[in-house]
Motif scaffolding. Sequence first.
Motif: not given
Length: 381
Positions: A218-222, A297-299
């Motif tokens: 899973v990728h997270r947008r920084r 939780i915007p992340a």
Amino acid sequence: MRAGAVDRAVQDAVDDGIPGIIAGVTGVDGIQHLVARGRRSADDAEPLDVDGIIALYSATKQVTATAALQCIEDGLFELDTPVTQILPEIERVGVLESIDEDATPHTRPPRTPITVRDLLLHTSGFGYDMFDERLALLARSRPRTATPLRDSLFQPLLHDPGERWTYGMSMDWLGLVIAAVREQRLEDVLRTRIFEPCGMTDTSFDMPPERVARLVPVHRRRSDGSLRPSSALPPETPEVDMGGQGLFGTVADYLAFLRLWLGNGAAPGGRVLRPETLAWATQAAPGVTVHPFASAIPALTRPVDLFPGRAKSWAISLLRLEEDLPGRRRAGSLSWAGLANVHFWVDRSSGIAAVWSAQLLPWFDDAAARGLDAFERAVYS
């Protein structure tokens, strides 16, 4: 459907910055198209394959709902059975009234009992911390324990059961209900009663070493817009099988599951649900209104308003669209998603179901929203 248009839509989403996408379309009789584009991870050049194992997150919920409907068919409980009759420990959960500055919650007993119906329809009062600032505060202040998943189930209710629709942890409790009445681990219930009849050989809560090599990170947008793949691996066996999340599987497997809901509940390995069960489970639940989602939780999630301005309702654990979308799905279509932008829908009028998976956070990331829209339009081209 034109397969070339679907492939182009998926590739365009990869070109828009999503590392990799697996997507597929099925009819009642089998898969019509399955495609993978891009890389398995943003950190390497390994191409993504259609048999990649993805985290389903809340796409788990509809599998759990199906197992609950089987329990109703078997007379193990009814829609209006109070959950306390099966899991007395749920009495520990109260309705949140206030929170002190030190994050101490104050609760009261609910005015009505939580029922199986409440869990299936998300009217229990359970929420998610990613959508509610109060629950996010309580989650941040929760002490570390040896059983964090199980302990998280006892978060307070946001309102009395039956009062309104609030999306949250209801299906996690329903998974415990199913395991209790079946006297089995939820993994075993789902495997023998759903996965095996459907031919879903790659779906499980468990992640043994032989499955890890196929796991899509899973990728997270920084904050700067770049993407970071997660290096964390799920446990070989989870602390508890959470009925609202936690399954891992392939897009092809999930398409096989959706064929149950697209058709009449039958699978290659035998009947899973009765046609009459599907008939009422796919109808709108009276008095249940779906609300937009805030972001605490915007992340993990952006603010989301699903199909704004369109008539919609709620069926058994699924959003139901009450009008046609021009060039897209038809009225009566059912849909939901998993947190890492795993989206699916079942269009019984058109005879198709589809899955689109990006394994990307936050939910409804801009690139994911664009890619999903283009994929759906290509499916109906």
